[in-house]
Scaffold this motif. Structure first.
Motif, PDB file in Angstrom:
ATOM      1  N   LEU A 240    -132.144 -46.545   7.709  1.00 57.85           N
ATOM      2  CA  LEU A 240    -131.050 -46.051   6.879  1.00 57.85           C
ATOM      3  C   LEU A 240    -129.980 -47.124   6.769  1.00 57.85           C
ATOM      4  N   LYS A 241    -129.409 -47.256   5.567  1.00 53.66           N
ATOM      5  CA  LYS A 241    -128.315 -48.194   5.351  1.00 53.66           C
ATOM      6  C   LYS A 241    -127.181 -47.478   4.641  1.00 53.66           C
ATOM      7  N   ASP A 242    -125.944 -47.950   4.916  1.00 54.34           N
ATOM      8  CA  ASP A 242    -124.818 -47.345   4.220  1.00 54.34           C
ATOM      9  C   ASP A 242    -124.674 -47.967   2.837  1.00 54.34           C
ATOM     10  N   GLN A 243    -123.607 -47.569   2.131  1.00 53.40           N
ATOM     11  CA  GLN A 243    -123.448 -48.029   0.757  1.00 53.40           C
ATOM     12  C   GLN A 243    -123.196 -49.523   0.649  1.00 53.40           C
ATOM     13  N   ASN A 244    -122.811 -50.153   1.764  1.00 53.97           N
ATOM     14  CA  ASN A 244    -122.606 -51.602   1.769  1.00 53.97           C
ATOM     15  C   ASN A 244    -123.836 -52.354   2.238  1.00 53.97           C
ATOM     16  N   GLY A 245    -124.935 -51.614   2.476  1.00 53.20           N
ATOM     17  CA  GLY A 245    -126.166 -52.244   2.906  1.00 53.20           C
ATOM     18  C   GLY A 245    -126.266 -52.481   4.392  1.00 53.20           C
ATOM     19  N   LEU A 246    -125.328 -51.949   5.181  1.00 55.35           N
ATOM     20  CA  LEU A 246    -125.363 -52.134   6.622  1.00 55.35           C
ATOM     21  C   LEU A 246    -126.278 -51.100   7.263  1.00 55.35           C
ATOM     22  N   VAL A 247    -127.093 -51.534   8.220  1.00 56.07           N
ATOM     23  CA  VAL A 247    -128.027 -50.638   8.893  1.00 56.07           C
ATOM     24  C   VAL A 247    -127.257 -49.683   9.787  1.00 56.07           C
ATOM     25  N   GLU A 283    -134.814 -46.852   3.241  1.00 50.34           N
ATOM     26  CA  GLU A 283    -135.650 -48.011   2.921  1.00 50.34           C
ATOM     27  C   GLU A 283    -136.979 -47.908   3.655  1.00 50.34           C
ATOM     28  N   TRP A 284    -138.061 -48.089   2.895  1.00 50.20           N
ATOM     29  CA  TRP A 284    -139.409 -48.129   3.442  1.00 50.20           C
ATOM     30  C   TRP A 284    -139.979 -49.523   3.207  1.00 50.20           C
ATOM     31  N   ASN A 285    -140.577 -50.130   4.200  1.00 53.37           N
ATOM     32  CA  ASN A 285    -141.279 -51.406   4.045  1.00 53.37           C
ATOM     33  C   ASN A 285    -142.705 -51.214   4.542  1.00 53.37           C
ATOM     34  N   VAL A 303    -151.342 -56.400   1.484  1.00 50.48           N
ATOM     35  CA  VAL A 303    -150.563 -55.983   0.331  1.00 50.48           C
ATOM     36  C   VAL A 303    -149.241 -55.431   0.839  1.00 50.48           C
ATOM     37  N   SER A 304    -148.148 -56.142   0.582  1.00 54.88           N
ATOM     38  CA  SER A 304    -146.827 -55.679   1.005  1.00 54.88           C
ATOM     39  C   SER A 304    -146.185 -54.897  -0.124  1.00 54.88           C
ATOM     40  N   HIS A 305    -145.548 -53.798   0.229  1.00 54.86           N
ATOM     41  CA  HIS A 305    -144.911 -52.951  -0.777  1.00 54.86           C
ATOM     42  C   HIS A 305    -143.568 -52.530  -0.214  1.00 54.86           C
ATOM     43  N   SER A 306    -142.507 -53.200  -0.651  1.00 58.08           N
ATOM     44  CA  SER A 306    -141.171 -52.884  -0.161  1.00 58.08           C
ATOM     45  C   SER A 306    -140.495 -51.944  -1.132  1.00 58.08           C
ATOM     46  N   VAL A 307    -140.046 -50.803  -0.631  1.00 55.23           N
ATOM     47  CA  VAL A 307    -139.439 -49.788  -1.480  1.00 55.23           C
ATOM     48  C   VAL A 307    -138.038 -49.503  -0.979  1.00 55.23           C
ATOM     49  N   ASN A 308    -137.044 -49.680  -1.857  1.00 62.36           N
ATOM     50  CA  ASN A 308    -135.685 -49.280  -1.536  1.00 62.36           C
ATOM     51  C   ASN A 308    -135.360 -48.059  -2.384  1.00 62.36           C
ATOM     52  N   VAL A 309    -135.329 -46.913  -1.750  1.00 57.84           N
ATOM     53  CA  VAL A 309    -135.090 -45.669  -2.475  1.00 57.84           C
ATOM     54  C   VAL A 309    -133.716 -45.151  -2.101  1.00 57.84           C
ATOM     55  N   GLN A 310    -132.838 -45.004  -3.092  1.00 59.28           N
ATOM     56  CA  GLN A 310    -131.528 -44.492  -2.800  1.00 59.28           C
ATOM     57  C   GLN A 310    -131.624 -42.980  -2.657  1.00 59.28           C
ATOM     58  N   ALA A 311    -130.988 -42.443  -1.650  1.00 60.35           N
ATOM     59  CA  ALA A 311    -131.080 -41.020  -1.364  1.00 60.35           C
ATOM     60  C   ALA A 311    -129.752 -40.529  -0.838  1.00 60.35           C
ATOM     61  N   VAL A 312    -129.312 -39.385  -1.339  1.00 60.99           N
ATOM     62  CA  VAL A 312    -128.094 -38.776  -0.832  1.00 60.99           C
ATOM     63  C   VAL A 312    -128.454 -38.000   0.422  1.00 60.99           C
TER      64      VAL A 312
END
Length: 852
Positions: A240-247, A283-285, A303-312
């Motif tokens: 999980l990351k905050d709105q500034n991208g911090l873990v 974020e899923w990697n 096969v690498s699949h990096s997914v950044n999914v924004q979620a409330v």
């Protein structure tokens, strides 16, 4: 075939490898008894596609060629005598899995020096049709072998004829190979898993509760086959990351595997002790190790699949039971006489719907309000797809193509015959019908209406006379998936575009419309256009001075006088299925297919999708609309005031023609032959795809065609109809199917099935441009960083973006430049000397204000 038998077959193939290979996988040992007149067959090269030579090395160090299921392959070598001299002009049979298949896949002729150079995708220089390597005994992966055989005394069905004039003996050689499958990773979306006891049935949940999870749904599918990769391990990390991208959470490692259909559900767990209210990014990697049998499109086993999914993510105590029955929800206002006016605002609340006087003698004003709108005038129904329709230059006639609707690879999976029909517009009667060559996917009229150009799925262009329907000439364009074609406004040229087919690159080509002579091939010079082998749509400016080409997430504009590229506009969401200048040349409309990070050869899917209108002068987005079903076609009104888009078969926009005010983006009207409520879940296949669409060049008349269901040709005309106000949202509790004007009183849906994921996260995020825009985001346009005209960026968007970026993600640290308009367009630098170029890219939340 049983697992044991298959294993025995693989072991046999591996044994052949051990016997045949020495220091190299280039096979030079004939597997025949030698005699005085026995020739030797040497295989110098066996590999995938036309020039690819990948190999596999097993644990014992044995090296074998790699071929791909569903793809072409090649073999090169020589037929020589016992003195090593080439034996020319001899026919050789080529078999795959020779112990099982007695019929050869193809034949090849040696040249004067005895050499053969055979490619399964090329048939002009061979005696065989194009071929790809299909599953072997039902298996998409495994070990097998290719045999090249000289069989002069044998009659082989489908192979070489007996060679009665030779005294040479038969000879053959077997070459083992590893059959692999390339895979694609489909992102099927994210849903919420509440903890045990958490329910959202009576009250809407604002997010996930502590102890719950967000679930990312993926599917691994075999490229060129709509089949999942079953029971395959993969590893992934979640954070999980905050709105500034911090873990803000620990990084969790997971191991799982796909199910029997290739689907897998990846959980991002929310700790039961997580507190408190929080909005951020999940974020899923994921890493899928397909070795040795599966690879990605780049040929790599991992096969690498990096997914950044924004979620409330709202973390709070679950509601008490008493809270589930609050009665503070809005009630439906009473409207006893059903006139669309609530009793509280109605002077005569008891009047009957069409009465001037109610039961108490109260008179209401007897006025009938009308509005001009499109209505269905007539239809001609069929039992199968009607895929294409287009008016001629003056609208007196229209033409239709009756063939299975398809895109890219799907055309090759289920090819159909094609029928061309010409119709009289005023009487809507068929004038002429004829069977035409190939599986036709596109049609365009010449500007004077004397000819039509047809494009097949395998990129063959045919010009037909419209008087008798006869073909005048035909030619083949690039060897890739056919996509679109268009006559130049003066009728002298044809632009033809194609998309990458897994081997041959898509191309932008211009031909003479008079005889099919090649004129020009255009190559994009835009360095950041990653997918410059994928082109799906083309249009000429009405004045004939510019050519517009739609690709994957970008469109390109060329100057016709010198064929130089004028500009490339990127960040266009996904596949540009159709695009067109407005008749007054002030706007560009784009019809966009389903959302993906990378192109797929299938080009099939549902949602989400977008339509967009751009300013033709500046290239900036004027407005956009996100739809639940892929956009398939578009048409401009002759006055450029309106633009219509047609859609596929999923959810709210299913089977719809949406017409918008071209300047404001306000939806004016929806046209449909079936209610979208039916187009959910299993009901999707009962809904139509509106595949063909055109607007009459001189009248308020639209013609459309439908595939998949409700097959036919539909005519829509403008008429004055009585206004019926009510809720027009079919998902609302108080939906009024008779309403043609929304009264603004729609209630919240009881259920939205499937749930619509609404982005609600940080205004700006940084993501790898190679992965495409995150869901709900678009590229941050250069202009928004300059609120006031100045050399340096300024304004609220600039201040907000700078506040959330790391200082090393800013282009010029001295001046705090976020956007480098001179060199890299949108890219935000990641100053890492090893990276080579900036991939970090700034994306903005769609429709969000920079102050939010």
């Amino acid at each position: 075939m049983s697992h044991n038998l298959r294993r025995q077959g693989m072991m046999k193939a591996m044994l052949q490898v051990a016997l045949l290979l020495s220091a190299s996988w280039l096979l030079v040992i004939p597997v025949v008894a030698q005699g005085e007149n026995t020739p030797t067959i040497i295989i110098d090269e066996l590999g995938a596609f036309n020039n690819t030579n990948m190999t596999h090395i097993d644990a014992q160090g044995l090296e074998v060629p790699v071929l791909f299921v569903g793809e072409t392959f090649h073999a090169r070598g020589q037929l020589v005598d016992d003195a090593g001299q080439g034996i020319g002009m001899k026919c050789l049979n080529i078999y795959v899995e020779p112990d099982v298949n007695e019929t050869p896949l193809a034949t090849v002729q040696t040249d004067e020096e005895g050499r053969f150079d055979w490619f399964s995708g090329e048939h002009e220089a061979t005696d065989s049709p194009p071929a790809t390597l299909g599953p072997i005994e039902g298996e998409h992966v495994g070990f097998s072998s290719v045999r090249v055989a000289f069989e002069p005394q044998k009659t082989v069905e489908g192979g070489c004829e007996p060679d009665d004039g030779t005294d040479l003996s038969a000879s053959h050689i077997d070459a083992a190979f590893l059959l692999k499958s390339r895979v694609d990773v489909l992102n099927l979306g994210v849903d919420i898993v509440q903890p045990e006891g958490g329910t959202c049935e009576d009250v809407e949940c604002p997010g996930v509760y502590p102890g719950g999870a967000y679930a990312l749904n993926l599917r691994l599918i075999l490229d060129r086959y709509d089949e999942g990769v079953p029971n395959t391990p993969l590893t992934y990390q979640t954070v999980l990351k905050d709105q500034n991208g911090l873990v803000v959470s620990s990084i969790e490692d997971h191991v799982t595997q796909t199910n029997s259909t290739g689907h897998v559900r990846l959980l991002l767990n929310i700790s039961s002790g997580f507190c408190c209210d929080f909005e951020g990014l999940g974020e899923w990697n994921i890493v899928f190790n397909g070795s040795p049998f599966y690879v990605g499109h780049d040929g790599l086993s991992n096969v690498s699949h990096s997914v950044n999914v924004q979620a409330v993510i709202v973390v709070s105590d679950a509601p008490e039971d008493d809270d589930l029955h609050d009665e503070d929800e809005d009630e439906v206002p009473r409207d006893d006489d059903g006139d669309g006016v609530p009793n509280s605002d109605d002077a005569c609340p008891a009047s009957a719907l069409n009465s001037d006087v109610d039961e108490n003698g109260c008179e209401e004003e007897s006025t009938v309000e009308t509005v001009e709108t499109f209505v269905l005038e007539s239809s001609t129904l069929y039992s199968s797809d009607v895929s294409v329709v287009a008016f001629n230059h003056n609208g007196s006639e229209y033409a239709t193509i009756h063939a299975g609707f398809c895109q890219a690879k799907t055309c090759f999976d289920e090819p159909t015959n094609s029928v061309l029909r010409f119709w009289n517009t005023s009487t809507q009667t068929e004038r002429l019908s004829s069977q035409v060559h190939g599986h036709v996917i596109k049609l365009d009229w010449s500007p004077n209406g004397s000819t039509v150009a047809l494009l097949t799925s395998d990129n063959i262009v045919a010009i037909h006379n419209t008087t008798d329907g006869k073909r005048m000439f035909m030619f083949m364009a690039a060897r890739s998936y056919g996509a679109d074609l268009a006559f130049s406004p003066d009728g002298s040229m044809l632009a033809v575009v194609s998309s990458f087919d897994g081997e041959d690159a898509g191309r932008i080509e211009v031909y003479s419309a008079l005889d099919g002579a090649f004129i020009q091939r255009l190559n994009p010079t835009y360095p950041d256009y990653d997918h410059n082998t994928h082109y799906y749509s083309v249009d000429w400016s009405p004045d004939g001075k510019r050519l517009l080409v739609g690709g994957f997430k970008s469109f390109i504009e060329y100057n016709v006088s010198d064929w130089l590229m004028l500009r490339a506009v990127d960040g266009v969401y996904s596949y540009i299925t159709e695009l067109a200048y407005s008749p007054d040349q002030s706007m560009i409309a784009t019809c966009i297919g389903w959302s993906r990070n990378t192109p797929s050869l299938l080009r099939s899917g549902y949602a989400p999708s977008q339509v967009r209108v751009y300013d033709a002068l500046t290239g900036s987005v004027s407005w956009w609309y996100e739809s639940t079903a892929s956009c398939l076609n578009l048409a401009w009104s002759p006055d450029s005031e309106s633009v219509a888009f047609s859609h596929s078969k999923h959810s709210v926009d299913a089977s719809r023609i949406n017409i918008f005010n071209a300047s404001t983006g306000k939806k004016v009207v929806e046209l449909a032959t079936n209610p979208s409520l039916l187009c959910e879940g299993d009901g999707v296949d009962h809904c139509a795809k509106v595949t063909g669409l055109d607007w009459h060049p001189e009248e308020d008349r639209i013609v459309s065609t439908q595939s998949n269901n409700s097959f036919g040709i539909y005519h829509w005309v403008v008429e004055s109809v009585e206004v019926v106000r009510g809720c027009t949202n079919p998902y609302s509790q108080n939906f009024n199917p008779s309403a043609n004007q929304d009264d603004g009183r729609c209630m919240d849906p009881e259920d939205s099935n499937p749930p619509v994921f609404v982005p609600n996260g940080p205004v700006f995020v940084v993501s790898d441009r190679r992965q495409g825009a995150p869901s709900g985001y678009s590229l941050a346009e250069h202009e928004i960083m300059f609120e006031k005209l100045n050399y340096f960026p300024n304004g609220e968007c600039y201040d907000l973006a700078r506040s959330v970026l790391d200082r090393w993600q800013i282009v010029n640290l001295d001046d705090d430049w976020i956007i480098d308009g001179a060199g890299y367009g949108n890219q935000v630098y990641q100053r890492d000397a090893s990276s080579g170029m900036p991939y970090d890219t700034l994306y903005k939340l769609d429709n969000a204000e920079c102050t939010s």
